[in-house]
Design a protein around this motif. Structure first.
Motif, mmCIF file in Angstrom:
data_model
loop_
_atom_site.group_PDB
_atom_site.id
_atom_site.type_symbol
_atom_site.label_atom_id
_atom_site.label_comp_id
_atom_site.label_asym_id
_atom_site.label_seq_id
_atom_site.Cartn_x
_atom_site.Cartn_y
_atom_site.Cartn_z
ATOM 1 N N THR A 33 0.538 -1.501 0.216
ATOM 2 C CA THR A 33 0.315 0.223 -0.302
ATOM 3 C C THR A 33 0.781 1.500 0.332
ATOM 4 O OG1 THR A 33 -0.681 0.009 2.245
ATOM 5 C CG2 THR A 33 -1.862 -1.364 1.637
ATOM 6 N N GLU A 34 -0.034 2.438 -0.154
ATOM 7 C CA GLU A 34 1.063 3.806 -0.739
ATOM 8 C C GLU A 34 1.414 4.011 1.042
ATOM 9 O OE1 GLU A 34 -2.209 3.630 -0.613
ATOM 10 O OE2 GLU A 34 -3.111 5.491 -2.038
ATOM 11 N N LYS A 35 1.516 2.695 2.599
ATOM 12 C CA LYS A 35 2.140 3.126 3.227
ATOM 13 C C LYS A 35 3.465 2.565 3.510
ATOM 14 C CE LYS A 35 -1.755 4.352 5.788
ATOM 15 N NZ LYS A 35 -1.665 5.822 6.358
ATOM 16 N N ALA A 36 3.354 1.527 2.477
ATOM 17 C CA ALA A 36 5.600 1.743 2.784
ATOM 18 C C ALA A 36 6.300 2.080 1.809
ATOM 19 C CB ALA A 36 5.178 0.385 1.961
ATOM 20 N N ASP A 37 5.183 3.067 1.520
ATOM 21 C CA ASP A 37 6.346 4.397 0.702
ATOM 22 C C ASP A 37 6.702 5.060 2.172
ATOM 23 O OD1 ASP A 37 6.400 3.848 -2.062
ATOM 24 O OD2 ASP A 37 5.209 4.765 -2.500
ATOM 25 N N ILE A 38 5.509 5.653 2.457
ATOM 26 C CA ILE A 38 5.298 6.266 3.872
ATOM 27 C C ILE A 38 6.317 6.062 4.697
ATOM 28 C CG2 ILE A 38 4.441 7.877 5.628
ATOM 29 C CD1 ILE A 38 1.938 7.126 3.752
ATOM 30 N N TYR A 39 6.563 4.603 4.905
ATOM 31 C CA TYR A 39 7.689 4.288 6.072
ATOM 32 C C TYR A 39 9.025 4.414 5.303
ATOM 33 C CZ TYR A 39 10.427 0.476 8.904
ATOM 34 O OH TYR A 39 11.864 0.786 9.238
ATOM 35 N N SER A 40 9.735 4.565 4.332
ATOM 36 C CA SER A 40 10.845 4.744 3.183
ATOM 37 C C SER A 40 10.609 6.190 3.288
ATOM 38 C CB SER A 40 10.728 4.204 1.980
ATOM 39 O OG SER A 40 10.011 2.490 1.694
ATOM 40 N N TYR A 41 9.930 6.356 3.052
ATOM 41 C CA TYR A 41 10.409 8.236 3.238
ATOM 42 C C TYR A 41 10.256 8.452 4.789
ATOM 43 C CZ TYR A 41 8.994 13.393 3.736
ATOM 44 O OH TYR A 41 9.034 15.074 3.754
ATOM 45 N N GLY A 42 9.836 8.245 6.060
ATOM 46 C CA GLY A 42 10.242 8.521 6.743
ATOM 47 C C GLY A 42 11.652 8.335 7.353
ATOM 48 N N VAL A 43 12.565 7.444 7.037
ATOM 49 C CA VAL A 43 13.752 6.915 6.839
ATOM 50 C C VAL A 43 14.423 7.671 6.508
ATOM 51 C CG1 VAL A 43 15.376 4.686 6.399
ATOM 52 C CG2 VAL A 43 13.084 3.818 7.491
ATOM 53 N N LEU A 44 14.465 8.108 4.864
ATOM 54 C CA LEU A 44 14.746 9.182 4.366
ATOM 55 C C LEU A 44 14.554 10.375 5.042
ATOM 56 C CD1 LEU A 44 16.576 9.725 1.691
ATOM 57 C CD2 LEU A 44 14.006 10.308 1.103
ATOM 58 N N VAL A 45 13.700 10.494 5.713
ATOM 59 C CA VAL A 45 14.143 12.527 7.020
ATOM 60 C C VAL A 45 14.807 12.030 7.345
ATOM 61 C CG1 VAL A 45 12.466 13.746 8.094
ATOM 62 C CG2 VAL A 45 11.669 12.365 5.728
ATOM 63 N N LEU A 46 15.027 10.761 8.814
ATOM 64 C CA LEU A 46 16.181 10.464 9.238
ATOM 65 C C LEU A 46 17.372 10.436 8.733
ATOM 66 C CD1 LEU A 46 13.614 8.287 11.107
ATOM 67 C CD2 LEU A 46 13.217 10.781 11.832
ATOM 68 N N LEU A 52 7.023 9.968 13.125
ATOM 69 C CA LEU A 52 5.452 9.229 12.497
ATOM 70 C C LEU A 52 5.143 8.064 11.326
ATOM 71 C CD1 LEU A 52 3.836 12.970 13.106
ATOM 72 C CD2 LEU A 52 3.403 10.730 14.754
ATOM 73 N N CYS A 53 5.769 8.893 10.002
ATOM 74 C CA CYS A 53 5.894 8.119 9.079
ATOM 75 C C CYS A 53 6.978 6.490 9.246
ATOM 76 C CB CYS A 53 6.428 9.486 8.237
ATOM 77 S SG CYS A 53 5.875 10.396 7.521
ATOM 78 N N ALA A 54 7.429 6.771 9.980
ATOM 79 C CA ALA A 54 7.632 5.198 10.472
ATOM 80 C C ALA A 54 7.840 4.881 11.636
ATOM 81 C CB ALA A 54 9.493 5.820 10.231
ATOM 82 N N GLN A 55 6.530 4.518 11.898
ATOM 83 C CA GLN A 55 5.795 3.701 12.776
ATOM 84 C C GLN A 55 5.548 2.522 12.783
ATOM 85 O OE1 GLN A 55 3.087 6.704 15.672
ATOM 86 N NE2 GLN A 55 2.300 7.042 13.270
ATOM 87 N N ALA A 56 5.640 1.299 13.020
ATOM 88 C CA ALA A 56 5.654 -0.266 13.043
ATOM 89 C C ALA A 56 3.829 -0.334 12.187
ATOM 90 C CB ALA A 56 5.725 -0.380 14.416
ATOM 91 N N SER A 57 3.123 0.127 13.286
ATOM 92 C CA SER A 57 1.175 -0.007 12.737
ATOM 93 C C SER A 57 1.509 1.251 11.506
ATOM 94 C CB SER A 57 0.765 0.898 13.865
ATOM 95 O OG SER A 57 -0.456 0.099 12.844
ATOM 96 N N PRO A 58 1.945 0.195 10.419
ATOM 97 C CA PRO A 58 1.035 0.930 9.284
ATOM 98 C C PRO A 58 -0.222 1.905 9.242
ATOM 99 C CG PRO A 58 0.817 -1.187 9.132
ATOM 100 C CD PRO A 58 1.158 -1.265 10.067
ATOM 101 N N ASN A 59 -1.383 1.651 9.688
ATOM 102 C CA ASN A 59 -2.312 2.639 9.571
ATOM 103 C C ASN A 59 -2.621 3.461 10.178
ATOM 104 O OD1 ASN A 59 -4.177 -0.042 8.722
ATOM 105 N ND2 ASN A 59 -4.109 -0.391 10.688
ATOM 106 N N LEU A 60 -0.969 3.629 11.307
ATOM 107 C CA LEU A 60 -1.558 4.915 11.706
ATOM 108 C C LEU A 60 0.320 6.295 11.308
ATOM 109 C CD1 LEU A 60 0.218 3.864 16.045
ATOM 110 C CD2 LEU A 60 -2.394 4.456 15.115
ATOM 111 N N ARG A 61 0.371 5.831 10.271
ATOM 112 C CA ARG A 61 1.642 6.772 9.507
ATOM 113 C C ARG A 61 0.454 7.568 8.843
ATOM 114 N NH1 ARG A 61 4.127 1.306 6.911
ATOM 115 N NH2 ARG A 61 5.129 0.321 8.540
#
Length: 648
Positions: free
Chosen positions: A501-514, A574-583
């Motif tokens: 889902t889009e949430k996978a991209d959001i997680y990757s983005y969170g890692v990139l931001v950090l 916030l983007c790199a939270q373990a739960s995809p629903n919370l991103r």
């Protein structure tokens, strides 16, 4: 393909066909894919699948670190929703075969989730995870046996097999690694082969208990010619086939010779087939040549007649025949070269060879997707070439190459002041927001990372490399895909279940931001990161201690607004939270970054935190826990680009 290029294209396809067939023959002759004997999924299920999945991924990675070195690995991860794991390769496997076996078991075992206790037995290895410590388990209620379909009426075979299994189970107890193999002659040309092995986490008494139970279970398969006992703490097998790779195996030499004979005979047959194909090709009409072997003729015709089409010869000249001096970089799907067209325009040429149909699909996927999206923060596709011996993508040239060349270089990173970094963070968010919700087609990039963020002359960011991207319809909640992307940037739910889902991209983005704000590369592998902590773990510890500003890149200390930096840290978490629903969705991320408000939601814990490993061997019934920072893996998972094209 155009007739003028048919000869070279035909030869290329024939060469590829030859190589594929030879590899197929070699694989068929060697049969290196380990057979799955049994997969046993527990009855109980976790109450928190998301947290359990995160700890499962971490535990499996840590087991890999150890099993690569010694053939055995045990690990534990998590505070709540703890996941314990144990992996053991059988003594007859070479190190490379052990890794292959582990990968196969690691791929299949997640099918049992969300079960809290599951195991898999393969021809060469064992893997288990559970919500409790299983290192001392010798036997349990899930112990079973697997008997072959063929049987014999020979009482001599039954007697020989019974004696052999008894001898091996007794002998294994006296071996350092609790492993013993052997064979016994039954009659002329007929032998029985066997093995017995305990997991190295057991002590001697536990191993004895397991082997005695397994011995009784295995011989119950008689008169079957193959019997296997699959216990919690050991494995016992007998067979008429020399399944282990022992030097004393009477069938080893003849088996190797048979493999060589089969391979050579098959290669000769392949050469004959190719000869027939060459003759057949010459007899075909020029019109028929358009329908190429990989089935992409329709794509090629449509592109050749569009504004996207470039001549191969023009691009070859523009790059000075793909001179290494003009090489900008190497990606997972090809090399990129700088080129200058005859009209003076600077371009970037991505060079791809068609080797398999999936690679053809990657090429046309990128052409199709990128040509349909236009945004200031996306790399612009100028066109492509499909008429030469190889396929080329043509992009706008960005003089500052990719973000990673600056961010992770101790000298160049000084060019990335706070204003530039913040612009890169916001611009990348805007580009992703467009892909996810504003373009005509919803697109998930799947490989957001620093090397896929290109920078123009003013350091404005543009998202590149759409080879792994996937689009889906408005009414689809997710896609089930093969695993693809780069470990360290991949969301835990995607690694485990393959649901995109889009949430996978959001997680990757969170890692990139950090990474951007700290100037450090995320090491998802604890074993290969400083002080045994991943970047995510370090940031989370400091965030909870309210000292996260200490992790700001030294180049930025006292050179940026502290409140804004703290906000970026929090957005990344916030983007790199373990739960995809919370991103938060990317449009919300853009809003949070641009808002003057100081109030942000508090992030929950990211994945891959509270990681610790266990020692690979213990003389007691309980395996002590130790931090695995001393382990030296041959690579860190965040360095690996993965494209697994079969659905999980």
């Amino acid at each position: 393909m155009k007739p003028s290029h048919s000869s070279s294209s035909t030869h290329l396809h024939l060469l590829i066909l030859f190589l594929v067939l030879v590899l197929f023959v070699a694989a068929a002759a060697g049969d290196t894919t380990p057979t799955i004997f049994d997969t046993i999924c527990g009855r109980n299920q976790t109450q928190d699948p998301e947290a359990f999945d995160v700890n499962f991924v971490t535990t499996m990675e840590m087991i890999f670190q150890n099993i690569t070195e010694s053939g055995f690995g045990a690990a534990v991860s998590g505070g709540a929703n703890t996941v314990y794991g144990l992996g053991q390769c059988f003594g007859y496997l070479a190190p490379t075969s052990c890794q292959i076996c582990y990968f196969q078991s690691r791929l299949k075992l997640p099918h049992c989730l969300p079960a809290t206790d599951s195991r898999i037995y393969l021809d060469g290895c064992f893997l288990r995870y559970a919500d409790h410590n299983v290192s001392a388990d010798a036997t349990d209620a899930y112990d079973t046996s697997v008997c072959g379909n063929a049987s014999t009426n020979s009482s001599a075979f039954n007697d020989a097999a019974t004696r052999l299994v008894a001898n091996l189970t007794a002998g294994a107890l006296n071996q350092t690694k609790f492993y013993q193999v052997g064979s016994a002659s039954v009659a002329a040309g007929v032998s029985v082969y066997g093995m017995a092995q305990c997991w190295r986490s057991l002590n001697a008494s536990g191993c004895r208990e397991c082997l005695e139970s397994a011995r009784a279970s295995a011989v119950k398969c008689l008169p079957a010619t193959d019997g296997k006992a699959l216990n919690a703490g050991c494995f016992v097998r007998y067979s008429t086939e020399p399944f282990y790779l022992a030097a004393s195996s009477s069938g080893g030499g003849s088996s190797a010779r048979r493999t060589i004979i089969v391979a050579l005979t098959s290669v000769v047959a392949v050469l004959a087939v190719i000869g027939i194909i060459i003759i057949w090709k010459k007899m075909r009409s020029k019109d028929d040549l358009i329908d190429d072997l990989d089935g992409s003729g329709e794509y090629i015709r449509s592109i050749s007649g569009s504004h996207l089409s470039f001549k191969y010869e023009d691009l070859r000249k523009a790059t000075d025949n793909f001179n290494q001096i003009n090489k900008l970089g190497q990606g997972g799907y090809g090399s990129v070269y700088k080129g200058v067209l005859s009209d003076g325009r600077e371009i970037a040429v991505k060079r791809l060879f068609f080797t398999t149909r999936p690679w053809v699909d990657q090429f046309f996927n990128e052409v199709t997707l990128v040509s349909q999206v236009q945004h200031k923060n996306l790399v612009k596709l100028l066109g492509c070439s499909v008429e030469g011996p190889e396929s080329l993508l043509v992009y706008e040239y960005l003089c500052n190459t990719s973000l990673d060349n600056f961010l992770f270089d101790s000298f160049k990173k000084n060019l990335l002041d706070w204003e530039r970094r913040f612009e890169i963070i916001v611009g990348t968010a805007e580009g992703l927001s467009y892909l996810h919700s504003a373009s005509e087609i919803r697109i998930i990039h799947r490989d957001i990372k620093a090397s896929n963020i290109l920078l123009d002359e003013r350091f404005k960011p543009k998202i590149a490399d759409f080879g792994l991207a996937r689009n889906f319809m408005e009414d689809q909640s997710h896609l089930s895909t093969g695993l693809a992307g780069t470990f360290g940037y991949m969301a835990p739910e995607y690694i485990v279940h393959g649901q995109l889902t889009e949430k996978a991209d959001i997680y990757s983005y969170g890692v990139l931001v950090l990474e951007i704000i700290t100037g450090r590369k995320n090491h998802n592998s604890v074993a290969s990161s400083d002080e045994g902590h991943s970047l995510m773990s370090l940031i989370w510890q400091h965030f909870n201690a309210k000292t996260v500003i200490e992790l700001l890149d030294p180049c930025l200390q006292k050179r940026c607004p502290e409140e804004q930096a703290l906000k970026v840290f929090q957005v990344g978490l916030l983007c790199a939270q373990a739960s995809p629903n919370l991103r938060p969705p990317m449009w919300k991320v853009v809003e949070l970054l641009n808002s003057e408000s100081k109030e942000l939601p508090l992030p929950s814990q990211p994945p891959f935190i509270n990681v610790k490993g266990t020692s690979s061997k213990s003389n007691s019934s309980e395996s002590p826990s130790v931090v695995t920072s001393s382990s030296k893996s041959p690579f860190s998972l965040n360095q690996i680009s993965v494209s697994q094209l079969d659905a999980r």
